[in-house]
Design a protein around this motif. Structure first.
Motif, PDB file in Angstrom:
ATOM      1  N   ASN A  40      62.969  44.480  55.163  1.00 42.57           N
ATOM      2  CA  ASN A  40      62.674  45.207  53.921  1.00 42.57           C
ATOM      3  C   ASN A  40      61.163  45.374  53.737  1.00 42.57           C
ATOM      4  O   ASN A  40      60.683  46.429  53.312  1.00 42.57           O
ATOM      5  N   ARG A  78      59.030  48.952  53.594  1.00 46.23           N
ATOM      6  CA  ARG A  78      58.106  49.364  52.531  1.00 46.23           C
ATOM      7  C   ARG A  78      56.730  49.711  53.098  1.00 46.23           C
ATOM      8  O   ARG A  78      56.083  50.661  52.654  1.00 46.23           O
ATOM      9  N   CYS A  88      70.286  57.548  56.442  1.00 45.67           N
ATOM     10  CA  CYS A  88      70.667  56.443  57.320  1.00 45.67           C
ATOM     11  C   CYS A  88      71.597  56.972  58.414  1.00 45.67           C
ATOM     12  O   CYS A  88      72.494  57.778  58.149  1.00 45.67           O
ATOM     13  N   HIS A  96      61.806  53.792  52.393  1.00 48.79           N
ATOM     14  CA  HIS A  96      61.402  54.092  51.018  1.00 48.79           C
ATOM     15  C   HIS A  96      61.117  52.771  50.303  1.00 48.79           C
ATOM     16  O   HIS A  96      61.442  51.682  50.802  1.00 48.79           O
ATOM     17  N   ASN A 122      62.336  51.161  47.824  1.00 45.58           N
ATOM     18  CA  ASN A 122      63.423  50.287  47.373  1.00 45.58           C
ATOM     19  C   ASN A 122      64.439  49.997  48.472  1.00 45.58           C
ATOM     20  O   ASN A 122      65.610  49.778  48.191  1.00 45.58           O
ATOM     21  N   ILE A 123      63.980  49.993  49.718  1.00 42.88           N
ATOM     22  CA  ILE A 123      64.882  49.773  50.844  1.00 42.88           C
ATOM     23  C   ILE A 123      65.551  48.395  50.747  1.00 42.88           C
ATOM     24  O   ILE A 123      64.936  47.425  50.311  1.00 42.88           O
ATOM     25  N   ASN A 124      66.816  48.339  51.105  1.00 46.03           N
ATOM     26  CA  ASN A 124      67.564  47.074  51.055  1.00 46.03           C
ATOM     27  C   ASN A 124      68.484  47.015  52.268  1.00 46.03           C
ATOM     28  O   ASN A 124      69.547  47.621  52.286  1.00 46.03           O
ATOM     29  N   VAL A 144      72.561  49.679  55.591  1.00 45.17           N
ATOM     30  CA  VAL A 144      71.516  49.733  54.571  1.00 45.17           C
ATOM     31  C   VAL A 144      72.191  49.874  53.216  1.00 45.17           C
ATOM     32  O   VAL A 144      72.846  50.877  52.939  1.00 45.17           O
ATOM     33  N   PHE A 145      72.057  48.861  52.372  1.00 44.19           N
ATOM     34  CA  PHE A 145      72.710  48.876  51.059  1.00 44.19           C
ATOM     35  C   PHE A 145      72.222  50.028  50.196  1.00 44.19           C
ATOM     36  O   PHE A 145      72.966  50.586  49.398  1.00 44.19           O
ATOM     37  N   SER A 146      70.948  50.368  50.335  1.00 44.98           N
ATOM     38  CA  SER A 146      70.346  51.365  49.447  1.00 44.98           C
ATOM     39  C   SER A 146      70.527  52.796  49.942  1.00 44.98           C
ATOM     40  O   SER A 146      69.991  53.728  49.364  1.00 44.98           O
ATOM     41  N   SER A 147      71.294  52.989  51.016  1.00 43.25           N
ATOM     42  CA  SER A 147      71.480  54.331  51.567  1.00 43.25           C
ATOM     43  C   SER A 147      72.275  55.222  50.604  1.00 43.25           C
ATOM     44  O   SER A 147      73.258  54.789  50.004  1.00 43.25           O
ATOM     45  N   LYS A 148      71.841  56.476  50.473  1.00 38.31           N
ATOM     46  CA  LYS A 148      72.549  57.437  49.623  1.00 38.31           C
ATOM     47  C   LYS A 148      73.549  58.258  50.437  1.00 38.31           C
ATOM     48  O   LYS A 148      74.594  58.653  49.949  1.00 38.31           O
TER      49      LYS A 148
END
Length: 208
Positions: free
Chosen positions: A17, A21, A60, A98, A100-102, A110-114
Motif C-alpha cells: 500500500n 501511494r 485492476c 492511487h 487510497n489503495i488497499n 485489490v479491495f479498493s478496485s472499482k
C-alpha cells in the motif's frame, strides 16, 4: 527504487500500500505485484500490453496464478514443469496506483478496485517450493514473521505446519512430502498439468 524494510513482521499488504501511494506521486500508470518466486508471461510485449490498457476504465487486472510443484531437489527451479489444477484458483494483480489503495495480503486482489478485468492469457508462474534448503528458509522465516504480526491461525497455514515440524524435529519428513516425483504425485491423486513455456524461456536466456 529500493525501499528497505527492517521489521521482522509479515507486513506485505502494508508495504505494498505504501509503494502504491508513492507510485501515485510519480505518475506511474500500472503496478505489477510480483514476488521473487514469480515470473509473468504476457501474450505480447509487456509494455505494449499495459500501454493498451492505460485508458481503460478498469483499475485492476487479475491474472491466473499457476503453482508449480517440486518433483525433485534440483537447483534449477524451472525444471519443475507441472502445476496444480486448483478448484478455487488464485490470481495476482496489476493495478493503477492511487492514494487510497488497499491491497490484500498476498497481492491476490485489490479491495479498493472499482472495476477489475480478468486476463487468462497473462499467466503468473509461481515456484513456491524449489529445493530443500529454500524450503527451510521460506517456511521457518515466514511462520515466525506471521507469529510476530499476530495474524489469525488460518493465514499462512502451510508455513505454520513447517515451523511446527521443525520444532518437533520432523522438518526433513515435512520436506519429503513437498519434493515428490511426478509419478508418485499422480498416484496420490494430485491433479496436475504440464507447462514447459517458462522453462524454455529461461533456458534460452541462460539463467543458471
Amino acid at each position: 527504487v529500493i525501499i528497505p524494510q527492517k521489521s521482522p513482521k509479515y507486513m506485505q499488504s502494508e508495504w505494498m500500500n505504501e509503494l502504491g501511494r508513492l507510485a501515485t506521486k510519480s505518475g506511474t500508470d500500472w503496478i505489477i505485484n510480483s514476488d521473487a518466486d514469480e515470473f509473468w508471461k504476457f501474450p505480447i510485449d509487456m509494455n505494449e500490453f499495459l500501454k493498451d490498457k492505460v485508458n481503460s476504465t478498469a483499475d485492476c487486472i487479475q491474472c491466473p496464478w499457476r503453482n508449480f510443484v517440486s518433483t525433485n531437489d534440483s537447483p534449477l527451479f524451472f525444471d519443475n514443469i507441472w502445476y496444480k489444477i486448483e478448484e478455487s484458483p488464485f490470481y495476482k494483480t496489476i493495478f493503477k496506483p492511487h492514494e487510497n489503495i488497499n491491497i490484500a495480503v498476498g497481492n491476490h486482489w485489490v479491495f479498493s478496485s472499482k472495476l477489475t478485468l480478468f486476463y487468462g492469457d497473462v499467466k503468473v508462474y509461481h515456484y513456491s517450493d524449489r529445493n530443500r534448503c529454500q524450503l527451510y528458509r521460506k517456511y521457518i522465516n515466514g511462520a515466525k514473521a506471521l507469529e510476530l504480526s499476530g495474524y489469525p491461525e488460518y493465514m499462512g497455514k502451510h508455513w505454520r505446519l513447517g515451523l511446527k515440524a521443525f520444532q518437533n524435529g520432523e522438518f526433513s519428513q515435512f520436506g519429503d512430502k513437498l519434493l515428490l516425483p511426478i509419478d508418485q504425485r499422480i498416484a496420490n491423486g494430485e491433479k496436475l498439468e504440464k507447462d514447459e513455456a517458462m522453462k524454455c524461456i529461461l533456458e534460452n536466456i541462460k539463467v543458471l
